[in-house]
Design an enzyme around this catalytic site. Structure first.
Site, PDB file in Angstrom:
ATOM      1  N   ALA A  42       0.845  -1.194   0.000  1.00 35.87           N
ATOM      2  CA  ALA A  42       0.000   0.000   0.000  1.00 35.87           C
ATOM      3  C   ALA A  42       0.881   1.244   0.000  1.00 35.87           C
ATOM      4  O   ALA A  42       1.841   1.348   0.759  1.00 35.87           O
ATOM      5  CB  ALA A  42      -0.916  -0.007   1.221  1.00 35.87           C
ATOM      6  N   GLN A  56      -5.448  -7.278  -5.822  1.00 38.07           N
ATOM      7  CA  GLN A  56      -5.547  -7.830  -4.470  1.00 38.07           C
ATOM      8  C   GLN A  56      -6.711  -7.179  -3.734  1.00 38.07           C
ATOM      9  O   GLN A  56      -6.836  -5.948  -3.712  1.00 38.07           O
ATOM     10  CB  GLN A  56      -4.264  -7.597  -3.670  1.00 38.07           C
ATOM     11  CG  GLN A  56      -4.298  -8.323  -2.331  1.00 38.07           C
ATOM     12  CD  GLN A  56      -3.122  -8.021  -1.435  1.00 38.07           C
ATOM     13  OE1 GLN A  56      -2.999  -6.913  -0.917  1.00 38.07           O
ATOM     14  NE2 GLN A  56      -2.239  -9.003  -1.255  1.00 38.07           N
ATOM     15  N   ARG A  62       9.911  -4.629   0.251  1.00 37.15           N
ATOM     16  CA  ARG A  62      10.682  -3.424   0.576  1.00 37.15           C
ATOM     17  C   ARG A  62      12.036  -3.396  -0.127  1.00 37.15           C
ATOM     18  O   ARG A  62      12.606  -2.325  -0.349  1.00 37.15           O
ATOM     19  CB  ARG A  62      10.864  -3.330   2.089  1.00 37.15           C
ATOM     20  CG  ARG A  62       9.565  -3.013   2.837  1.00 37.15           C
ATOM     21  CD  ARG A  62       9.733  -3.124   4.339  1.00 37.15           C
ATOM     22  NE  ARG A  62      10.030  -4.504   4.742  1.00 37.15           N
ATOM     23  CZ  ARG A  62      10.580  -4.836   5.890  1.00 37.15           C
ATOM     24  NH1 ARG A  62      10.939  -3.903   6.755  1.00 37.15           N
ATOM     25  NH2 ARG A  62      10.793  -6.115   6.173  1.00 37.15           N
ATOM     26  N   CYS A  93      -1.636  -8.577   5.526  1.00 35.08           N
ATOM     27  CA  CYS A  93      -1.340  -7.210   5.963  1.00 35.08           C
ATOM     28  C   CYS A  93      -1.385  -7.104   7.476  1.00 35.08           C
ATOM     29  O   CYS A  93      -2.370  -7.487   8.109  1.00 35.08           O
ATOM     30  CB  CYS A  93      -2.333  -6.231   5.344  1.00 35.08           C
ATOM     31  SG  CYS A  93      -2.019  -4.515   5.830  1.00 35.08           S
ATOM     32  N   GLY A 149       9.646 -12.078   2.294  1.00 36.83           N
ATOM     33  CA  GLY A 149      10.226 -11.613   3.551  1.00 36.83           C
ATOM     34  C   GLY A 149      11.727 -11.488   3.488  1.00 36.83           C
ATOM     35  O   GLY A 149      12.436 -12.485   3.350  1.00 36.83           O
ATOM     36  N   ASP A 150      12.230 -10.249   3.550  1.00 37.97           N
ATOM     37  CA  ASP A 150      13.676  -9.970   3.592  1.00 37.97           C
ATOM     38  C   ASP A 150      14.415 -10.420   2.336  1.00 37.97           C
ATOM     39  O   ASP A 150      15.596 -10.764   2.387  1.00 37.97           O
ATOM     40  CB  ASP A 150      14.330 -10.607   4.823  1.00 37.97           C
ATOM     41  CG  ASP A 150      13.801 -10.045   6.128  1.00 37.97           C
ATOM     42  OD1 ASP A 150      13.145  -8.983   6.096  1.00 37.97           O
ATOM     43  OD2 ASP A 150      14.032 -10.663   7.183  1.00 37.97           O
TER      44      ASP A 150
END
Length: 350
Positions: free
Chosen positions: A30, A82, A237, A112, A213-214
């Protein structure tokens, strides 16, 4: 995490009738994965991109925020939407309506961790109610004739790691791919992701499993694929300020060596184009404002600058209030000797 030394192969993943070109996917985020960023990541090697989550309540779709999130014009197949919510009937209706609007894959958000989502018994809060999860999955899969996928976390908290049970429910309901973030909800984005749960899920399921994740480097992507046996990795990210990560991971998976980092000329071209696309998509006022966070991420990922220099340069850019001054500044910062020149100047005029 102990893994094999050889890099993982880059065999494509099939979801429904869609054969993805590679095993590297952009995660839905988001406020990040809007249409300009999705299109950029596809151009730079993402095999599949997922947009920002859309509420399952159609009565809210008239808002500018929802309208922008639902804008997939010009995007290549497959267009993945989504949806998020906590009511099975409403989620099924949202899936049907999005399919009518051109969605080619529906993804259900059960990952989320945000309070405003979990407080509405949506996102990862759903993991606490396995009966409701089963009801939602059955309703959404039955509502559409396009593939439905699911994104989850390992559980609500460390004491309730129920991701494998949720995964089995998903496969039984007809979910065609499962993305798993290797953290439980209470961790949000703190600590480190764990991959044992993802490996366990993959060992029990026949549908594609996507590890999330990561994933912040080509080496980490290859390690996670090898350790978990997952069919693909999902980058979140790690793509902020570094959309090149997709082609870097793809190259590493294919050749076992790192791709050369983008040159300053390439970085300037991509950043300029990204900011220009933001201005066009959101309009000048909103586009200038939204560009600030993206440029901040690019600066954070730029090894030419120390952290204090990055902070000073972000302050400079955040003071700019027009497209023209933003583009002038980008041209300056993406040229040799930028730190000395820009920081000596102080701030640009807004």
């Amino acid at each position: 995490m102990t893994v094999a030394n050889a890099p993982a192969t880059n065999e494509p993943v099939t979801i429904g009738t869609y054969a993805l070109p590679n095993r590297v996917i952009l995660a839905p985020m988001a406020g990040v994965t809007d249409r300009p960023f999705r299109q950029l990541c596809r151009r730079l090697g993402a095999g599949w991109v997922v947009g920002e989550m859309v509420t399952s309540d159609p009565s809210l779709w008239h808002t500018r925020k929802s309208q922008l999130r639902m804008d997939h014009r010009g995007e290549p197949d497959p267009r993945v939407v989504q949806i998020a919510g906590g009511d099975a009937e409403m989620l099924a209706q949202a899936a049907r309506l999005n399919a009518e609007l051109g969605a080619q894959i529906i993804d259900i958000n059960m990952g989320c961790p945000a309070k405003k989502v979990c407080n509405k018994a949506a996102g990862s809060a759903l993991l606490r109610d396995e009966a409701l999860v089963a009801e939602i999955l059955d309703a959404v899969v039955s509502a559409v004739d396009i593939p439905v996928t699911l994104k989850i976390r390992t559980g609500w908290c460390a004491e309730s790691n129920n991701a494998l049970r949720i995964a089995r429910l998903a496969e039984s309901a007809g979910i065609q791919a499962l993305a798993v973030h290797g953290r439980h909800r209470q961790q949000r984005y703190t600590g480190q992701a764990e991959y044992d749960t993802i490996a366990e899920i993959k060992s029990h399921l026949s549908i594609p499993v996507i590890a999330n994740g990561d994933i912040t480097s080509p080496e980490k992507a290859a390690e996670v694929l090898a350790y978990t046996g997952a069919d693909a990795v999902m980058v979140g990210r790690g793509a902020q300020g570094n959309p090149w990560i997709f082609q870097q991971i793809n190259h590493y998976l294919q050749h076992g060596e790192r791709l050369a980092l983008p040159t300053l000329v390439e970085r300037r071209h991509v950043l300029h184009g990204h900011v220009e696309a933001l201005h066009e998509f959101y309009g000048t006022t909103m586009g200038v404002r939204i560009a600030r966070k993206h440029v901040g991420w690019y600066l954070s990922d730029d090894p030419r600058f120390t952290q204090p220099q990055q902070r000073a340069l972000k302050q400079q850019f955040n003071a700019l209030a027009s497209p023209e001054t933003q583009f002038d500044w980008i041209n300056d910062v993406m040229a040799p000797g930028a730190a000395i020149r820009l920081l000596a100047k102080g701030s640009h005029a807004a």
